[in-house]
Design an enzyme around this catalytic site. Structure first.
Site, PDB file in Angstrom:
ATOM      1  N   LYS A  66      51.689  87.937 -33.840  1.00 54.18           N
ATOM      2  CA  LYS A  66      51.984  87.601 -35.240  1.00 54.18           C
ATOM      3  C   LYS A  66      50.706  87.378 -36.048  1.00 54.18           C
ATOM      4  O   LYS A  66      50.566  87.872 -37.161  1.00 54.18           O
ATOM      5  CB  LYS A  66      52.861  86.347 -35.316  1.00 54.18           C
ATOM      6  CG  LYS A  66      54.234  86.475 -34.708  1.00 54.18           C
ATOM      7  CD  LYS A  66      55.102  85.274 -35.022  1.00 54.18           C
ATOM      8  CE  LYS A  66      54.558  83.972 -34.458  1.00 54.18           C
ATOM      9  NZ  LYS A  66      54.521  83.950 -32.984  1.00 54.18           N
ATOM     10  N   ARG A 218      58.219  77.861 -23.236  1.00 51.37           N
ATOM     11  CA  ARG A 218      58.104  78.212 -24.661  1.00 51.37           C
ATOM     12  C   ARG A 218      58.926  79.461 -24.989  1.00 51.37           C
ATOM     13  O   ARG A 218      59.566  79.533 -26.036  1.00 51.37           O
ATOM     14  CB  ARG A 218      56.630  78.428 -25.024  1.00 51.37           C
ATOM     15  CG  ARG A 218      55.804  77.167 -24.975  1.00 51.37           C
ATOM     16  CD  ARG A 218      54.324  77.477 -25.039  1.00 51.37           C
ATOM     17  NE  ARG A 218      53.952  78.039 -26.331  1.00 51.37           N
ATOM     18  CZ  ARG A 218      52.791  78.688 -26.552  1.00 51.37           C
ATOM     19  NH1 ARG A 218      51.939  78.886 -25.561  1.00 51.37           N
ATOM     20  NH2 ARG A 218      52.518  79.147 -27.759  1.00 51.37           N
TER      21      ARG A 218
END
Length: 692
Positions: A66, A218
């Site tokens: 990202k 995560r």
């Protein structure tokens, strides 16, 4: 005032789908000069459509890339990059009221509440740089609660990018990461190794959250959260393969943000619509087979909801037990619940039996259920009726046959039990088609940015190929210019025979006024009743009836795209003018010349098979002996009827021929039909000149 505000909100929800692709929302709490400036910018093309500031959310699992893509988006599009961490720290640094509240939570080691984060993000997005340049939210919202809060605050993106990377690759990317605590630079031992400087390598650290165990946790949390987020953005997101080279990913994001790609890499959201008998189901099967989307049927989803005893299913069952229809609102809620399931979210979906009305389509839009592609099949009513009335169902096997296109086996037992469904009668088909046309006219406007209008008269494979090209973003191949031909002549001159053969050879659409009128006569429509009266008296049908009939048929895609041969039209000045209004001037006009005596001889010998409608002639094309008993002579082919038709034709012949003389050729219609065909084909190939 509260009543007026409530009425406004209710009404504006119904209005906005019509203007979703061109509206601009302006903050009316600003100074009037600021509002006027925003309106001026919009009207000058600076803040809407292609020029509107982009509102982007980028999401993806940890280590999906990202950050890299955010840098490239900011560089290319000039939007303001916002991360919640940066926004929080900025508010604390300013000492604002929101910053002071956030500081208290941060210093105590607690999580900053969603409501406070949303308010801080909202404040940041309201600042002039975001308003003017647009914004890019990085990794926010992270949860369904946050996404819902953003929606409630009126913060909705214009673009949502989801980077998709398999879990095993994410783990590999993370466990190899090393951070330089002095410079803050992050390296990767495999993909982006640090410099071979002992001092740098000696100070690199492996963060605690970059271990495989921490990464798996995560990733698990991410998957759980993204499933809750995606229903809010199902209508505008694109999923991009994050395992590709960063430049390839950037190129696809670039296309998406410039409006040149709509979910090409993401799940396809497809609605296929068309009148009864247009082939929706068979094409849906082809799309499902090729693209792997989930095929959905509204009725099946209602039955499944009832079977699974969901809250919505029980509500539907209650209505059905009371003899009531399942309400549109309930159907949309059942569908929305189904579309939130992982298979639809990951594979995409296809609907082919819903929405059936414009109000249902509006409700889908309001629920956030918006297709990426809306395919609408265009099929003329006479072809639809032929497709439907020939259907027969086997009640034992459930299999559907068609007496012409897919005949049943020649097994007496099977043939005896076949039946025609009530909805397959011509009257039922026409009623359903007319209802569909009323509803779809508004749907075409609603879905105009996603609409693909297709010729449903072509064969199944050709239609399937065109749909695949659209879904794969492949442009249509250049088609040769379509021919436009009028064949004119007296009754029994051979117009229909020549038109039929020529249309078959050249792939043109044969539009015959006689066939259209017979269709309406057989189905006892208002046009049919008027036509029957005119035929009985030997007069031309009124232009007020025939012109709308031809206009409707010539408006269909098969005519526009493949070219046409008009047989029996135009016959009056008004009809010629109607062709011009439709921008349908012919390229060629052929006049079949036949003397009255020959016309009379041909007409008197015509016989029609009462069961098949096939035409024979007692001299030129005699019928088989076993069919003689069911042949009939038409009233219009009697001596009196033919002479009346001839007189009517001769009265208009000179006017029509004169008008088309510049593109016309006279053909001797007394010769063998093979010779006539060869001459017409030679003219069309421009081997023989026009001669009028």
């Amino acid at each position: 005032m509260q009543k007026r505000i409530g009425a406004y909100h209710e009404n504006v929800r119904a209005i906005m789908p019509f203007y979703s692709n061109l509206h601009v929302k302006i903050d009316g709490t600003q100074e009037k000069k600021a509002i006027a400036g925003s309106i001026e910018s919009y009207l000058l093309g600076g803040s809407s459509g292609k020029g509107s500031p982009k509102r982007i959310i980028i999401a993806g699992p940890p280590a999906s890339g990202k950050g890299t893509q955010c840098e490239m988006i900011v560089e290319k599009f000039g939007v303001v990059h916002i991360s919640t961490g940066d926004a929080l720290r900025a508010e604390v640094a300013k000492g604002s009221e929101l910053g002071q509240q956030a500081k208290g939570f941060m210093e105590s080691g607690g999580l900053v509440p969603d409501e406070l984060i949303i308010n801080i993000v909202k404040e940041r997005l309201a600042e002039p740089d975001c308003q003017e340049r647009g914004w890019l939210l990085d990794g926010f919202p992270r949860t369904g609660v946050q996404a819902e809060a953003l929606e409630a605050a009126g913060i909705r993106p214009s673009h949502f990018i989801l980077l998709d990377v398999p879990d095993d690759i994410l783990v590999e990317r993370c466990v190899g990461r090393r951070t330089d605590p002095e410079t803050g630079k992050i390296y990767h031992l495999k993909y982006n190794p640090p410099p071979e400087d002992p001092e740098v390598q000696g100070r690199l650290v492996h963060r605690a959250d970059d271990t495989e165990e921490a990464m798996q946790k995560r990733i698990g949390a991410y998957h759980e959260n993204v499933r809750a987020i995606m229903p809010f953005y199902s209508n505008l997101h694109v999923k991009i393969d994050g395992t590709q080279e960063k430049k390839v990913i950037s190129s696809k994001i670039d296309k998406y943000l410039k409006g040149k790609m709509s979910s090409v890499d993401g799940p396809k959201r497809i609605i296929i619509a068309g009148p009864p008998g247009s082939g929706k189901r068979s094409q849906a099967e082809c799309v499902v087979d090729k693209f792997g989307v989930v095929e959905l049927s509204m009725m099946d989803e209602i039955r499944n909801a009832i079977s699974n005893s969901t809250a919505l299913g029980l509500a539907a069952k209650q209505r059905m037990d009371q003899g009531l229809l399942v309400s549109d609102d309930l159907m949309v809620r059942i569908l929305k619940e189904r579309l939130s399931k992982p298979d639809c979210m990951q594979q995409g979906w296809l609907l082919h039996d819903f929405p059936k009305t414009f109000s249902q389509a509006i409700m889908l839009e309001e629920a956030g259920i918006q297709p990426s592609h809306f395919f609408l099949f265009d099929v003329p009513e006479d072809i639809l009726v032929e497709r439907c009335v020939g259907r027969r169902k086997d009640p034992v096997t459930g299999k559907m046959y068609h007496l012409k296109y897919d005949p049943p086996p020649e097994d007496p037992e099977v043939l005896d039990r076949l039946f025609q469904r009530a909805e397959d009668t011509s009257r039922s088909v026409l009623n359903r088609m007319h209802q569909f046309q009323v509803e779809v006219s508004n749907m075409k406007f609603l879905y105009r940015g996603r609409l693909h209008l297709l010729d449903g008269t072509v064969d199944k494979d050709s239609l399937s190929s065109r749909i695949s090209d659209i879904l794969e973003d492949v442009g249509p191949s250049a088609a040769p210019p379509s021919l436009k031909v009028v064949i004119f002549g007296p009754p029994a001159s051979g117009k229909s025979v020549q038109s039929t053969e020529l249309a078959k050879k050249l792939g043109l659409v044969h539009v015959c006024t006689g066939d259209l009128l017979r269709f309406h006569i057989e189905n006892e429509t208002q046009v049919g009743l008027k036509a029957r009266s005119s035929l009985a008296s030997g007069t031309l049908l009124s232009d007020d009836v025939i012109i709308p009939l031809i206009k409707e048929r010539m408006s269909h895609l098969d005519v526009r795209q493949r070219g046409w041969i008009l047989d029996g039209f135009p016959r009056t000045i008004r009809q010629i003018q109607a062709l011009k209004e439709m921008e349908l001037d012919p390229d060629f006009f052929f006049l079949l010349e036949v003397p009255d005596a020959v016309v009379l001889e041909r007409a008197l010998g015509k016989r029609v098979d009462s069961q098949t409608g096939k035409i024979y002639h007692t001299s030129f094309h005699p019928p088989p002996h076993h069919l003689v008993h069911r042949l009939r002579a038409q009233t219009s082919d009697s001596r009196e009827g033919t002479l009346r038709r001839l007189q009517t034709y001769r009265e208009v012949e000179a006017t029509v021929v004169s008008y088309f003389s510049c593109v016309g050729r006279r053909i001797n219609g007394q010769r063998a039909r093979e010779e006539i065909s060869k001459e017409i084909e030679a003219v069309l190939a421009r081997r023989i000149p026009l001669d009028m």
